[in-house]
Design a protein around this motif. Structure first.
Motif, PDB file in Angstrom:
ATOM      1  N   LEU A 111       0.910  -1.185  -0.023  1.00  0.00           N
ATOM      2  CA  LEU A 111       0.601  -0.032   0.050  1.00  0.00           C
ATOM      3  C   LEU A 111       0.902   1.321   0.242  1.00  0.00           C
ATOM      4  O   LEU A 111       1.640   1.547   1.382  1.00  0.00           O
ATOM      5  CB  LEU A 111      -1.027  -0.276   1.480  1.00  0.00           C
ATOM      6  N   GLU A 124      -7.970  -1.673   3.091  1.00  0.00           N
ATOM      7  CA  GLU A 124      -7.572  -2.728   3.398  1.00  0.00           C
ATOM      8  C   GLU A 124      -7.670  -3.160   4.434  1.00  0.00           C
ATOM      9  O   GLU A 124      -7.444  -4.705   4.296  1.00  0.00           O
ATOM     10  CB  GLU A 124      -6.160  -2.587   2.164  1.00  0.00           C
ATOM     11  N   SER A 153      -7.880   3.822   8.947  1.00  0.00           N
ATOM     12  CA  SER A 153      -8.829   4.512   7.759  1.00  0.00           C
ATOM     13  C   SER A 153      -8.691   3.514   5.700  1.00  0.00           C
ATOM     14  O   SER A 153      -9.565   3.688   5.545  1.00  0.00           O
ATOM     15  CB  SER A 153      -7.785   6.027   7.171  1.00  0.00           C
ATOM     16  N   LEU A 154      -8.223   3.053   5.841  1.00  0.00           N
ATOM     17  CA  LEU A 154      -7.201   2.379   4.242  1.00  0.00           C
ATOM     18  C   LEU A 154      -8.777   1.346   4.356  1.00  0.00           C
ATOM     19  O   LEU A 154      -8.086   0.743   5.277  1.00  0.00           O
ATOM     20  CB  LEU A 154      -6.106   1.507   4.070  1.00  0.00           C
ATOM     21  N   PRO A 185      -1.455   7.073   1.646  1.00  0.00           N
ATOM     22  CA  PRO A 185      -2.715   7.552   1.155  1.00  0.00           C
ATOM     23  C   PRO A 185      -2.176   9.455   1.704  1.00  0.00           C
ATOM     24  O   PRO A 185      -0.724   9.538   2.451  1.00  0.00           O
ATOM     25  CB  PRO A 185      -3.311   7.626   2.899  1.00  0.00           C
ATOM     26  N   PHE A 197      -2.313   4.999   7.571  1.00  0.00           N
ATOM     27  CA  PHE A 197      -2.585   3.791   6.877  1.00  0.00           C
ATOM     28  C   PHE A 197      -3.242   3.079   7.425  1.00  0.00           C
ATOM     29  O   PHE A 197      -4.287   1.890   6.917  1.00  0.00           O
ATOM     30  CB  PHE A 197      -1.538   2.736   7.338  1.00  0.00           C
TER      31      PHE A 197
END
Ligand code: MN
Length: 294
Positions: free
Chosen positions: A12, A35, A32-33, A15, A29
């Motif tokens: 990843l 994945e 909020s992501l 962001p 990371f």
């Protein structure tokens, strides 16, 4: 040939950053992501990553003023620059380059986090990680405590090349244990690798495992590259992870046994139920978290 390689779920990119106070420019990371979400790295609940940022000199240190926490632990790792910390339990200190501060908020603490005065005056490169590690329900109301883990306190395992090393903050690597005391099984290491170095980690299938490339670039399982500031999320098949340093690299390695309990989180509180969140606000408003001067 290793037939027990851990699967790679995602590599990843960072962001877009946001500011925490005026002193921390962070990429979140998780949670909020999508994945990773709320539970994908449990017991780790949050990863705010302050990638390398050139901070201009300031007589007034930038940072975050007094705020509460309850129900989890905050772990702050300084890679570049220095962070000054004060809390309502009477603890204070400076987290210098290479050091880690492990604060158990537990039942509740007020704290503030700023650039250290001298660093602020001179300015410079700032690079910091903050992790929130969830606490099992039975420990959420444990008294607040504070562990200062200076770089010299970390257990260091020299790799075969004689120049690369793995610093153990928490958990175990090659039979050696790190200094942090924990409430549930957590491994936290910094792998400091010279170009071409290879290291194999092994983690329980059921553990959630991820790595942050803090510096350099690595190749994972002879398969995928991850450059600086990328986070690698592993799956639950297999146990071994082969890391090769494409260039001189520093990698933050995280693994832990998931906590399978409900999560209710709001702002600075991570609890199990909505009513516990309401109670946390009530206790904060009525001064039960103690006092800390702004
Ligand atoms: Mn905080």
């Amino acid at each position: 040939m290793d037939n027990n390689l851990k699967s790679i779920k995602a590599v990843l990119p960072p962001p877009h950053f946001h500011m925490v106070g005026d002193g921390f420019r962070v990429h979140n990371f998780f949670p909020s992501l999508p994945e990773i979400g709320l539970t994908g790295m449990s017991p780790f609940f949050l990863l705010d990553y302050g990638s390398k940022w050139l901070v201009s000199p300031s007589e007034t240190p930038r940072g975050v003023g007094v705020h509460p926490h309850r129900g989890f632990e905050t772990v702050t790792i300084a890679y570049h620059g220095k962070v000054a910390h004060n809390d309502s339990a009477g603890n204070s200190g400076v987290i210098a380059e290479g050091d880690v501060q492990w604060m158990t908020a537990g039942a509740g603490v007020l704290h503030k986090e700023y650039h250290e005065k001298e660093f602020s005056r001179k300015g410079g490169i700032f690079q910091v990680v903050q992790l929130w590690i969830n606490l099992p329900a039975r420990y959420k109301m444990t008294p607040a405590k504070y562990q200062t883990i200076e770089n010299k306190d970390m257990t260091k395992v020299l790799l075969d090349d004689g120049k690369s090393s793995v610093e153990i903050v928490a958990g175990e690597f090659k039979g050696k244990k790190g200094p942090a005391s924990v409430f549930s099984p957590v491994d936290m290491f910094n792998a400091k690798l010279i170009k071409g170095a290879k290291v194999i980690f092994s983690f329980d299938k059921n553990y959630n495992t991820g790595m942050l490339v803090v510096d350099g670039e690595i190749k994972i399982n002879d398969l995928k590259n991850a450059p600086e500031n990328y986070f690698i999320l592993f799956g639950h098949e297999g146990e071994d992870i082969i890391i090769e340093a494409v260039e001189k690299s520093t990698v933050l390695v995280l693994s832990g046994e998931p906590i399978h309990e409900p999560i209710a989180s709001y702002g600075p509180f991570v609890m199990n139920t909505e009513s516990e969140i309401k109670q946390a606000y009530e206790d904060f408003k009525t001064g039960k978290f103690g006092y800390l001067e702004d």
